[in-house]
Write an enzyme that holds these catalytic residues in place. Structure first.
Site, PDB file in Angstrom:
ATOM      1  N   HIS A   7       0.830  -1.208   0.000  1.00 12.29           N
ATOM      2  CA  HIS A   7       0.000   0.000   0.000  1.00 12.29           C
ATOM      3  C   HIS A   7       0.861   1.253   0.000  1.00 12.29           C
ATOM      4  CE1 HIS A   7       0.463  -0.831   4.408  1.00 12.29           C
ATOM      5  NE2 HIS A   7       0.592   0.480   4.490  1.00 12.29           N
ATOM      6  N   HIS A  79       3.907   7.161   3.770  1.00 12.57           N
ATOM      7  CA  HIS A  79       4.851   6.050   3.626  1.00 12.57           C
ATOM      8  C   HIS A  79       4.387   5.096   2.530  1.00 12.57           C
ATOM      9  CE1 HIS A  79       1.998   4.267   6.666  1.00 12.57           C
ATOM     10  NE2 HIS A  79       2.213   3.142   5.985  1.00 12.57           N
ATOM     11  N   GLU A 130       7.627   1.096   5.097  1.00  9.03           N
ATOM     12  CA  GLU A 130       7.102   0.038   5.972  1.00  9.03           C
ATOM     13  C   GLU A 130       7.335  -1.301   5.276  1.00  9.03           C
ATOM     14  OE1 GLU A 130       2.826   0.260   6.397  1.00  9.03           O
ATOM     15  OE2 GLU A 130       2.804  -1.092   8.113  1.00  9.03           O
TER      16      GLU A 130
HETATM   17 CO    CO Z   1       1.152   1.311   6.301  1.00 14.05          CO
END
Ligand code: CO
Length: 134
Positions: A7, A79, A130
């Site tokens: 994502h 992020h 991440e």
């Molecule tokens: Co995330």
């Protein structure tokens, strides 16, 4: 080592308004809001055919995205999340390469119920990264 883009997360000051942009203007499927008190955010998932966009709104006093939104008042990309097969070995390899893992360095359970770590943006081209074990 990294796999699919899981994502892209966008911090927003107003989750309802951001949901309307993605659902009504862009015609995407958007999940109902989900409070993540452990992460200091409320999140919705925009489901795309090949990946997700997560819209994050601050939740609580010490939200980790509050300072970001003070600098980016209209919101912005916060992020990116890449999938890895084994988060502990991915982390160890990155630490061995000199990368900094945020927090304790131990994986935490993320918004999807899977272990995640965050990597320092200064080590990754100015982008908070991440990693999520899938
Ligand atoms: Co995330």
């Amino acid at each position: 080592m990294i796999g699919k883009l899981n994502h892209v997360a966008i911090a927003v000051p107003d989750l309802e308004a951001a949901t309307a942009v993605y659902r009504d203007t862009l015609g995407a499927r958007v999940s109902p809001p989900q409070a993540e008190p452990d992460h200091g955010v409320t999140v919705v998932f925009v489901e795309l055919p090949n990946t997700k966009v997560e819209l994050l709104e601050p939740l609580g006093e010490a939200s980790p995205i509050a300072a970001f939104l003070e600098k980016n008042t209209a919101g912005g990309i916060h992020h990116m999340c890449f999938e890895v097969a084994d988060i502990a070995s991915a982390r160890d390899r990155l630490v061995g390469e000199g990368a900094r893992v945020l927090g304790s360095g131990e994986p935490k359970i993320g918004a999807h119920g899977k272990p995640v770590v965050f990597l320092h943006p200064k080590d990754f081209c100015g982008t908070l990264v991440e990693l999520e074990q899938v």
